[in-house]
Design an enzyme around this catalytic site. Structure first.
Site, short mmCIF file in Angstrom:
data_model
loop_
_atom_site.label_atom_id
_atom_site.label_comp_id
_atom_site.label_asym_id
_atom_site.label_seq_id
_atom_site.Cartn_x
_atom_site.Cartn_y
_atom_site.Cartn_z
N LYS A 1 5.49 -9.81 -5.90
CA LYS A 1 5.25 -8.37 -5.95
C LYS A 1 6.43 -7.61 -6.54
O LYS A 1 6.25 -6.61 -7.23
CB LYS A 1 4.94 -7.84 -4.55
CG LYS A 1 3.55 -8.15 -4.08
CD LYS A 1 3.26 -7.42 -2.76
CE LYS A 1 1.84 -7.75 -2.30
NZ LYS A 1 1.53 -7.09 -1.00
N ASP B 1 10.51 -7.20 -1.01
CA ASP B 1 9.22 -7.78 -0.63
C ASP B 1 9.26 -9.26 -0.97
O ASP B 1 9.70 -9.64 -2.05
CB ASP B 1 8.08 -7.08 -1.41
CG ASP B 1 6.72 -7.28 -0.76
OD1 ASP B 1 6.02 -6.28 -0.55
OD2 ASP B 1 6.36 -8.45 -0.46
N CYS C 1 -3.44 -3.80 8.11
CA CYS C 1 -4.53 -3.50 7.17
C CYS C 1 -5.42 -4.69 6.92
O CYS C 1 -6.64 -4.56 6.78
CB CYS C 1 -3.95 -3.02 5.84
SG CYS C 1 -3.13 -1.42 5.97
N CYS D 1 13.13 5.68 19.89
CA CYS D 1 12.90 6.78 20.83
C CYS D 1 11.41 7.12 20.84
O CYS D 1 10.84 7.46 21.88
CB CYS D 1 13.69 8.02 20.43
SG CYS D 1 15.48 7.83 20.47
N CYS E 1 20.13 4.50 19.15
CA CYS E 1 20.79 5.78 18.84
C CYS E 1 21.42 6.43 20.07
O CYS E 1 21.99 7.51 19.97
CB CYS E 1 19.81 6.74 18.17
SG CYS E 1 18.60 7.46 19.29
N CYS F 1 18.66 4.99 24.63
CA CYS F 1 18.05 4.26 23.52
C CYS F 1 19.06 3.27 22.95
O CYS F 1 20.21 3.60 22.69
CB CYS F 1 17.62 5.25 22.42
SG CYS F 1 17.09 4.43 20.92
N GLY G 1 0.80 -1.22 0.00
CA GLY G 1 0.00 0.00 0.00
C GLY G 1 0.83 1.27 0.00
O GLY G 1 0.49 2.24 -0.68
ZN LIG Z 1 16.68 6.17 19.53
#
Ligand SMILES: [Zn+2]
Length: 263
Positions: free
Chosen positions: A99, A75, A202, A188, A262, A259, A54
């Site tokens: 696909k 995919d 979906c 984060c 990061c 985190c 989509g």
């Molecule tokens: Zn982060």
């Protein structure tokens, strides 16, 4: 403004446009902010699109038409009749086919001047690093948190910007994870996998097809901006778009201390 740490920082020597390219991209070229140099950047760019569904459909259609030189479609699924209501890169006679093959053929008809690479694999933490390597921008059109986290981690590690989109029913969201040291990442924003009942896919929740077109087209726009070095990316900002009342909300988010991707 972010100018790109790696390949996007490249300006010269500029690729020369052919006569046909001057015509094909004429409406880009007359934009002062794009011009020949910008179009050459697009033609030299490599964008990895996760999912040919989509979101991946409008993303890949617009990036191909814009002349992004190399599109990598990732995919592992086949086209299903229930996909066609929103996955507009696939034609009815492609039902049952991979696909990536179906999408690559459509994109080649739109723009034979670009290269489309097919990766018929499901993105996992094990292959994510290889798949995003060398990309200028990665676009996330996946539909589950496991893939989003794996992609976030791989893009942060590779220093590649990630344009993330998500859909549900009549709503969509968009954010961009930049590789800058001060930029927050997807973990984060969502440190824990949300309750699957609150974030149905979906297939379970339904989706108004055109909503996917809006968010995917915004992802394509953000990607072109990043390649061209234009405007402000959605860094640390989450856009929530509601089709029913046609409203847009923006949520600002910050780097989360500690985190794992990061921090
Ligand atoms: Zn982060």
């Amino acid at each position: 403004m972010w100018r790109g740490a790696g390949r996007l920082g490249y300006i010269f020597p500029m690729r020369e446009l052919s006569e046909a390219e001057f015509h094909r991209y004429a409406r880009h070229l007359i934009l002062d902010e794009v011009g020949e140099e910008g179009q050459a950047r697009l033609l030299d760019a490599r964008v990895v699109v996760i999912g040919a569904g989509g979101l991946g459909a409008p993303v890949s259609l617009y990036l191909a038409a814009a002349g992004v030189g190399t599109l990598v479609l990732v995919d592992d699924d086949a086209v299903d009749l229930t996909n066609l209501q929103r996955q507009v890169v696939h034609m009815t006679d492609a039902v049952g086919r991979p696909k990536v093959d179906s999408a690559a053929e459509t994109l080649a008809r739109i723009n034979p001047g670009i290269a489309v690479e097919r990766v018929a694999e499901r993105l996992t933490p094990d292959n994510a690093g290889r798949i995003v390597a060398g990309a200028d921008v990665v676009v996330d059109g996946s539909d589950n948190f496991a893939t989003r986290y794996a992609l976030n981690d791989a893009c942060r590690a590779a220093g590649v910007p990630l344009v993330a989109g998500a859909l549900s029913r009549f709503e969509g969201q968009l954010t961009t994870v930049m590789p800058d040291a001060d930029a927050p990442c997807y973990r984060c924003l969502f440190p824990e996998t949300p309750d699957p009942e609150l974030t149905p896919r979906c297939e379970e929740a339904g989706i108004l097809g055109a909503v996917a077109g809006v968010i995917g087209t915004l992802q394509a726009t953000e990607t072109l901006k990043l390649i061209l070095g234009l405007g402000e990316p959605m860094k640390g900002r989450l856009m929530l778009w509601d089709a029913l009342d046609m409203s847009v909300q923006e949520i600002r988010y910050k780097k989360r201390p500690g985190c794992r991707a990061c921090g």
